[in-house]
Motif scaffolding. Structure first.
Motif, short mmCIF file in Angstrom:
data_model
loop_
_atom_site.label_atom_id
_atom_site.label_comp_id
_atom_site.label_asym_id
_atom_site.label_seq_id
_atom_site.Cartn_x
_atom_site.Cartn_y
_atom_site.Cartn_z
N GLY A 140 0.82 -1.21 0.00
CA GLY A 140 0.00 0.00 0.00
C GLY A 140 0.85 1.25 0.00
N ASN A 141 2.17 1.04 -0.16
CA ASN A 141 3.14 2.14 -0.18
C ASN A 141 3.13 2.91 1.15
N LEU A 142 2.92 2.19 2.23
CA LEU A 142 2.91 2.80 3.56
C LEU A 142 4.33 2.88 4.13
N ALA A 143 4.69 4.03 4.63
CA ALA A 143 5.99 4.21 5.25
C ALA A 143 5.98 3.62 6.65
N ALA A 144 7.13 3.13 7.10
CA ALA A 144 7.23 2.59 8.45
C ALA A 144 6.76 3.62 9.47
N GLY A 145 5.93 3.18 10.39
CA GLY A 145 5.35 4.08 11.39
C GLY A 145 3.88 4.34 11.14
#
Length: 243
Positions: A140-145
């Motif tokens: 989902g192209n989610l950045a860590a955090g």
């Protein structure tokens, strides 16, 4: 000759385009190997025809199409069955390792973590490792955090891609965790296996997680934005979660 020249021209146009496209690396595994030892332990404990169907249900949750909590839910069913078979210690152990097995990644993105507590206390504080080859960015192209990119109950995961059974980091691509270790790493989970109530507040706290919740008598922890509060009776504060 004319047709040949046309073909060469087409290839000359297509080649730069294909070279410019980023390659997507698929990371997979032999999923049935993840529950093979659990199934043998189940048969040895007298599970008979209940073992294979549940084994299949479980290993299918390692596929990319599975939901973030499907692996943990299958592990809960595996523990439930173990409890009907004299609480088989081998079944419990192999379930605790299975729930930490990395999942397939069709595009090399890391796989989001379940954001709810397990039903069975034996799974408190356990969550899947990631394969070494996965990116720091999540599906989902989610950045860590971002929501779902940190195990339930943790503020952060250090080192990234690790899990209690493999605290050094990620697992080699395609490798089965159960082939690396027979120790589910409960010693790396603060408080060990407690109950699901304490887990709802991040009760299965792992030593690979953040130390921000380390000394309080109660912890407010939920990556979904909904808080759950658990009182500590041992004086040690929980900081981690599962699936």
């Amino acid at each position: 000759m004319f047709a040949f020249n046309i073909l060469v021209l087409i290839l000359a146009v297509i080649a730069p385009i294909s070279q410019a496209r980023p390659l997507k690396k698929r990371i997979a595994q032999t999923i049935d190997a993840s529950t093979a030892q659990w199934e043998q332990a189940c048969l040895a404990a007298g599970g008979a025809d209940k073992c294979n169907p549940l084994s299949q249900t479980a290993f299918m949750t390692l596929l990319a199409a599975a939901g973030p909590c499907d692996q943990q839910n299958a592990a809960d069913q595996m523990i439930d069955l173990a409890k009907t078979l004299s609480n088989s210690s081998d079944m419990v152990k192999f379930t605790q390792i299975f729930v930490q097995q990395p999942r397939n990644s069709p595009d090399s993105f890391s796989i989001p973590y379940c954001q709810s507590a397990p039903k069975n206390s034996e799974l408190n504080g356990l969550f899947q490792c990631q394969f070494d080859g996965t990116k720091a960015t999540f599906t989902g192209n989610l950045a860590a955090g971002a929501q779902g990119t940190v195990p339930f109950g943790l503020a952060s995961l250090n080192p990234p891609k690790s899990c209690p059974a493999n605290t050094a980091g990620g697992v080699a691509d395609g490798t089965q965790l159960v082939d690396i270790t027979q120790d589910p790493g409960l010693g790396n989970v603060k408080g060990g296996s407690g109950n699901s109530t304490s887990s709802a507040a991040g009760g299965g706290a792992s030593s690979v997680g953040s130390s921000t919740a380390a000394a309080s008598s109660s912890v407010i922890a939920s990556a979904t934005g909904a808080s759950a509060i658990a009182s500590s009776t041992s004086g040690a504060a929980p900081s981690c979660g599962s699936n």
